[in-house]
Design an enzyme around this catalytic site. Structure first.
Site, short mmCIF file in Angstrom:
data_model
loop_
_atom_site.label_atom_id
_atom_site.label_comp_id
_atom_site.label_asym_id
_atom_site.label_seq_id
_atom_site.Cartn_x
_atom_site.Cartn_y
_atom_site.Cartn_z
N ARG A 151 -22.86 4.44 -0.36
CA ARG A 151 -22.67 4.66 1.08
C ARG A 151 -21.39 5.44 1.36
NH1 ARG A 151 -24.89 -0.80 0.93
NH2 ARG A 151 -22.89 -1.33 0.04
N ILE A 152 -20.25 4.95 0.84
CA ILE A 152 -18.97 5.58 1.18
C ILE A 152 -18.82 6.92 0.48
CG2 ILE A 152 -16.44 5.31 1.09
CD1 ILE A 152 -16.98 2.21 1.22
N ASP A 171 -23.12 9.32 -10.17
CA ASP A 171 -23.58 7.96 -9.85
C ASP A 171 -24.85 7.77 -10.67
OD1 ASP A 171 -23.46 5.94 -7.01
OD2 ASP A 171 -25.16 5.81 -8.40
N ARG A 232 -11.74 -0.26 -5.43
CA ARG A 232 -11.25 -1.54 -5.95
C ARG A 232 -10.18 -1.28 -7.00
NH1 ARG A 232 -12.52 -3.67 -2.21
NH2 ARG A 232 -13.83 -5.49 -1.82
N ASP A 256 -5.29 2.47 -2.00
CA ASP A 256 -5.41 1.47 -0.93
C ASP A 256 -5.63 0.09 -1.54
OD1 ASP A 256 -5.73 0.62 1.82
OD2 ASP A 256 -7.88 0.48 1.46
N GLU A 261 -3.69 -8.24 -5.60
CA GLU A 261 -3.24 -8.00 -4.21
C GLU A 261 -2.65 -9.27 -3.64
OE1 GLU A 261 -6.37 -6.16 -1.93
OE2 GLU A 261 -6.52 -4.49 -3.31
N HIS A 280 -4.61 -2.17 1.49
CA HIS A 280 -6.06 -2.45 1.60
C HIS A 280 -6.52 -2.33 3.07
CE1 HIS A 280 -9.49 -4.75 -0.59
NE2 HIS A 280 -9.99 -4.00 0.38
N LEU A 281 -6.33 -1.12 3.60
CA LEU A 281 -6.62 -0.90 5.02
C LEU A 281 -7.94 -0.19 5.27
CD1 LEU A 281 -3.17 0.27 6.51
CD2 LEU A 281 -4.22 -1.99 6.57
N GLY A 282 -8.70 0.08 4.18
CA GLY A 282 -9.92 0.87 4.33
C GLY A 282 -10.81 0.39 5.48
N1 NAD Z 1 -10.65 -0.18 0.72
C1 NAD Z 1 -11.44 -0.89 1.46
O1 NAD Z 1 -11.03 -1.55 2.40
C2 NAD Z 1 -12.92 -0.89 1.19
C3 NAD Z 1 -13.82 -0.99 2.26
C4 NAD Z 1 -15.18 -0.98 2.01
C5 NAD Z 1 -15.63 -0.90 0.69
N2 NAD Z 1 -14.73 -0.85 -0.32
C6 NAD Z 1 -15.19 -0.76 -1.70
O2 NAD Z 1 -15.75 0.53 -1.91
C7 NAD Z 1 -16.72 0.48 -2.94
C8 NAD Z 1 -17.95 1.25 -2.53
O3 NAD Z 1 -18.54 0.69 -1.38
P1 NAD Z 1 -19.96 1.22 -0.86
O4 NAD Z 1 -20.21 0.52 0.42
O5 NAD Z 1 -20.03 2.70 -0.91
O6 NAD Z 1 -20.88 0.61 -1.99
P2 NAD Z 1 -22.31 1.15 -2.48
O7 NAD Z 1 -22.93 0.03 -3.20
O8 NAD Z 1 -23.05 1.79 -1.39
O9 NAD Z 1 -21.92 2.29 -3.53
C9 NAD Z 1 -21.37 2.04 -4.78
C10 NAD Z 1 -21.99 3.04 -5.74
O10 NAD Z 1 -21.33 2.93 -7.00
C11 NAD Z 1 -22.29 3.28 -7.95
N3 NAD Z 1 -21.88 2.91 -9.30
C12 NAD Z 1 -21.99 1.70 -9.90
N4 NAD Z 1 -21.55 1.80 -11.18
C13 NAD Z 1 -21.17 3.08 -11.35
C14 NAD Z 1 -20.63 3.79 -12.46
N5 NAD Z 1 -20.40 3.18 -13.62
N6 NAD Z 1 -20.34 5.08 -12.29
C15 NAD Z 1 -20.58 5.70 -11.11
N7 NAD Z 1 -21.09 5.09 -10.03
C16 NAD Z 1 -21.38 3.78 -10.16
C17 NAD Z 1 -23.53 2.56 -7.49
O11 NAD Z 1 -24.69 3.11 -8.08
C18 NAD Z 1 -23.47 2.80 -5.99
O12 NAD Z 1 -24.23 3.93 -5.60
C19 NAD Z 1 -16.94 -1.01 -3.19
O13 NAD Z 1 -16.16 -1.41 -4.30
C20 NAD Z 1 -16.35 -1.67 -1.98
O14 NAD Z 1 -15.92 -2.98 -2.25
C21 NAD Z 1 -13.40 -0.82 -0.10
O1 3PG Z 2 -15.00 -4.76 0.48
C1 3PG Z 2 -14.65 -4.53 1.62
O2 3PG Z 2 -15.38 -4.67 2.61
C2 3PG Z 2 -13.28 -3.99 1.84
O3 3PG Z 2 -12.55 -4.01 0.68
C3 3PG Z 2 -12.57 -4.56 3.00
O4 3PG Z 2 -11.94 -5.77 2.71
P1 3PG Z 2 -11.25 -6.58 3.92
O5 3PG Z 2 -12.34 -7.09 4.79
O6 3PG Z 2 -10.47 -7.68 3.30
O7 3PG Z 2 -10.40 -5.61 4.65
#
Ligand code: NAD
Ligand code: 3PG
Length: 532
Positions: A151-152, A171, A232, A256, A261, A280-282
C-alpha cells in the site's frame, strides 16, 4: 455490558462510535506498565492499542474475558499473535487508514534529506546564516528504489513519478504487468542497491526483511546515495548504516523508526549530522488517526456483538464474495460439529469434514473453523472459538481432513462431519440448508433423519421393538417433558435404531437415567445446541 480499554493515545473522534454504543463502556488508561495492565485486564472484553503498548502473553493470559485486541494502525509486531491465537483472542488492525499519511511522511523525509532542511533550520534558528554548507540535490531525474510495493510503497512510487524520478520497485508480489501499469521498473534487491540514488523501504519486519539492507548491500551502493526508513526499525541494519555514512557511501539517511523505540540517548543516529530522525510519526496526522480509530472501533463492535467482521490478522483473510456464500452455513456447521461430538463419549482421533454440492467449489476454511468450534465446544466450552479451533484441535493431535465431493444425495448442499474415534467407531452427522426451510440434520451415524436442529434434543439409541416409542413417550410425559417432534431411524426391523426427540424444555438428568433403565434403550443423551 462490554468493557473496552484504550491503552494508547487514540483519536477521541475516531472511537466515538464505540463510546456511543449502548452496550459498551470505554475506558482510557494511557501509559500503563505490563504489571498494571495484567492487574486490570481481567475486567475487559476488548483492548485498543497503537504501537506503544506491548501486548504480551502474560497480559493476554490475564485477560479472562478478552475477546479482541484492536490495533489502530497497521503493524502488529507489538502484539504476541501466537499467544492471542492460542487463547482464542481475535487481533484486528486498520490496514488502510495509515497509507497516505506514511507515504507523505516518507516523501517529506526524502525531500528533507535532499535539501538538508532539518540541519539548515537548526543552524538558522541558532543565529547562523550559512548558505554554503547546505548544497542539495534535485529529485528530478534521480532513481528511487522502493523495497516493498504494498500500500505505502505503491503510493510513494506514484508520487516519485510525478516528481520526474525513475522508480525501481521490488516486492515478491510485484508482477511485470503491474509494474508496467504503474510506469515503474520491476527490479531485484541487487539492482536497486547498485543503481538507486534514493532508497526507501516499505516492508514489514520479518525474518526475511530484517537487515535486507546491510553491510553487503551498502558496499555496492552508488557513492552519495540517500536512504529512508519509515517502515520498521531493523529492515535497514542500524550499525551497517552508521558505518556506510561514516565511509561516505551514504550522503544522508532519514529514519522514522528504530530497532528499539524510543532509542537510547547515546544511539549513534542521534548525534550524526547526516542522519535525520523523527519519533515514529508516519501515522501521526489528524486524518489518519481518525481513520484508523474509526475502522478499528467498528470491527471491535462487530466482534463483541458476535457479528461478521473483517481485518483479523490471526485468521486468514477471506474474499467478501466467498464470505457471503459461506456465512449462511456457519451456524449449521457449528451445530453439526456439536451434535457429532455429543452422540459419543469416546476420544476423537480425527475429524473428517466433507462438503458437497454448492459448497464444493468455494474455499471452505472459515466454515471448517466453525465446525471444529462446534466439535470442541463439548470439552472446551467458551474457551474455543473460530480463531483457536484449528489450533486447539492440532495441539491435541486431532487430525483434520477436509474433502469435497460431488455426491449430494439429492440436496443442493451437504455437510458431513465424521469423528473417527479411539474405539475404532465413527460418529457421523450430516446436514443441509434447505431453501425456504432452513437448517436440517439429515444423517446421524448410519441413519437417515429429517430433523430441525433447534431447542432441546434427546438422542436415544435402542433396539427396534414394538411399543418402545410409547414407553419413551409415557416416561417423558410422566416427568412433565413435552415432545414437540420425534424422528426414528432404523436399518432393519428389530435391529439397531435411534430416536431423536425435540422437547420443550431441558430434560432433568434423572429422566435420562430412567430412559436408560428401559430394557430396549442403550443410551439416552441430551444434546445441547447453540443458542442461535
Ligand atoms: N512509520 C509509521 O508510522 C508507519 C505507518 C504505517 C505503516 N508502517 C509500516 O510500513 C510497512 C508497510 O506498510 P503497508 O501498509 O504498505 O503494508 P503492505 O502489507 O501493504 O505492504 C508491505 C509489502 O511488503 C512486501 N514484502 C514482504 N516481504 C518482502 C521482501 N522480503 N522484500 C520486498 N517486499 C516484501 C509485501 O509483499 C507487501 O507488498 C509496515 O511495516 C508498516 O508497519 C509504518
Ligand atoms: O504500523 C503502524 O500503523 C505505524 O507504525 C503507526 O504506529 P502508531 O500507531 O504507533 O503511530
Amino acid at each position: 455490558m462490554f468493557k473496552v480499554l484504550v491503552s494508547d493515545p487514540i483519536s477521541d473522534l475516531g472511537i466515538q462510535k464505540l463510546v456511543d454504543a449502548d452496550d459498551v463502556v470505554v475506558e482510557k488508561k494511557i501509559g500503563l506498565s505490563e504489571e498494571e495492565l495484567i492487574q486490570i485486564i481481567p475486567e475487559y472484553d476488548g483492548l485498543l492499542v497503537r504501537s506503544q503498548t506491548t501486548v504480551t502473553d502474560k497480559i493476554l493470559a490475564a485477560g479472562e474475558r478478552l475477546k479482541v485486541v484492536g490495533r489502530a494502525g497497521v503493524g502488529v509486531d507489538n502484539i504476541n499473535l501466537e499467544a492471542a491465537t492460542q487463547r482464542g483472542i481475535i487481533v484486528i488492525n486498520a490496514p488502510d487508514g495509515n497509507t497516505i499519511t506514511t507515504c507523505e511522511h516518507a516523501f517529506a523525509m526524502m525531500m528533507a534529506l535532499a535539501r538538508h532542511i532539518p540541519q539548515a533550520y537548526a543552524k538558522t534558528v541558532s543565529g547562523v546564516w550559512d548558505r554554503k554548507s547546505f548544497l542539495g540535490v534535485e529529485l528530478h531525474h534521480k532513481t528511487l528504489g522502493v523495497l516493498g510495493m504494498g500500500r505505502i510503497g505503491s503510493e510513494v512510487a506514484k508520487r516519485a513519478k510525478a516528481f520526474g524520478m525513475e522508480v525501481l520497485g521490488f516486492d515478491p508480489f510485484l508482477t511485470e504487468e503491474r509494474a508496467e501499469k504503474m510506469g515503474i521498473t520491476l527490479a531485484s534487491v541487487d539492482d536497486i542497491v547498485r543503481n538507486a540514488d534514493f532508497i526507501t523501504v516499505h516492508t514489514p519486519l520479518t525474518p526475511e526483511t530484517r537487515g535486507i539492507i546491510s553491510t553487503d548491500q551498502f558496499a555496492v551502493m552508488k557513492k552519495g546515495m540517500r536512504i529512508i526508513n519509515c517502515a520498521r526499525g531493523g529492515v535497514i541494519d542500524e550499525n551497517a548504516l552508521v558505518e556506510a555514512v561514516n565511509q561516505g557511501i551514504v550522503a544522508g539517511a532519514a529514519f522514522d523508526v528504530f530497532e528499539h523505540e524510543p532509542p537510547q540517548p547515546d544511539h549513534p543516529f542521534l548525534n550524526n549530522p547526516k542522519i535525520i530522525v523523527t519519533p515514529h510519526l508516519g501515522a501521526s496526522t489528524v486524518e489518519a488517526q481518525e481513520n484508523v480509530a474509526i475502522d478499528v472501533s467498528e470491527q471491535v463492535l462487530h466482534i463483541l456483538r458476535d457479528e461478521p467482521f473483517k481485518n483479523a490478522v490471526n485468521i486468514p483473510p477471506v474474499a467478501p464474495s466467498v464470505m457471503s456464500k459461506l456465512q449462511p452455513y456457519f451456524v449449521l456447521g457449528e451445530k453439526l460439529g456439536t451434535v457429532a461430538a455429543q452422540i459419543t463419549n469416546a476420544a476423537i482421533q480425527e475429524i473428517v469434514v466433507n462438503y458437497a454440492g454448492d459448497l464444493s467449489e468455494v474455499d471452505t476454511q472459515p466454515l471448517t473453523r466453525h465446525i471444529l468450534k462446534g466439535v470442541l465446544s463439548r470439552h472446551f466450552g467458551s474457551d474455543v472459538n473460530i480463531v483457536n479451533s484449528m489450533h486447539l484441535a492440532k495441539a491435541r493431535q486431532v487430525n483434520i481432513v477436509v474433502s469435497k465431493s460431488a455426491t449430494t444425495k439429492g440436496f443442493t448442499n451437504l455437510i458431513s462431519v465424521a469423528l473417527k474415534l479411539e474405539n475404532g467407531e465413527e460418529s457421523i452427522v450430516g446436514g443441509t440448508l434447505l431453501a425456504g426451510y432452513g437448517e436440517r440434520i439429515v444423517q446421524i451415524n448410519k441413519f437417515t433423519v429429517d430433523l430441525e436442529p433447534t431447542g432441546h434434543l434427546i438422542y436415544i439409541s435402542h433396539h427396534d421393538k414394538p411399543g418402545i416409542i410409547g414407553k419413551v413417550g409415557t416416561l417423558l410425559g410422566n416427568n412433565d417433558v413435552n415432545i414437540a417432534a420425534m424422528q426414528v431411524g432404523r436399518k432393519t426391523v428389530g435391529g439397531e435404531a435411534i430416536m431423536v426427540l425435540s422437547v420443550d424444555k431441558e430434560v432433568p438428568k434423572k429422566v435420562l437415567e430412567e430412559l436408560v433403565q428401559l430394557p430396549e434403550v442403550n443410551t439416552a443423551q441430551e444434546i445441547a445446541l447453540l443458542s442461535k
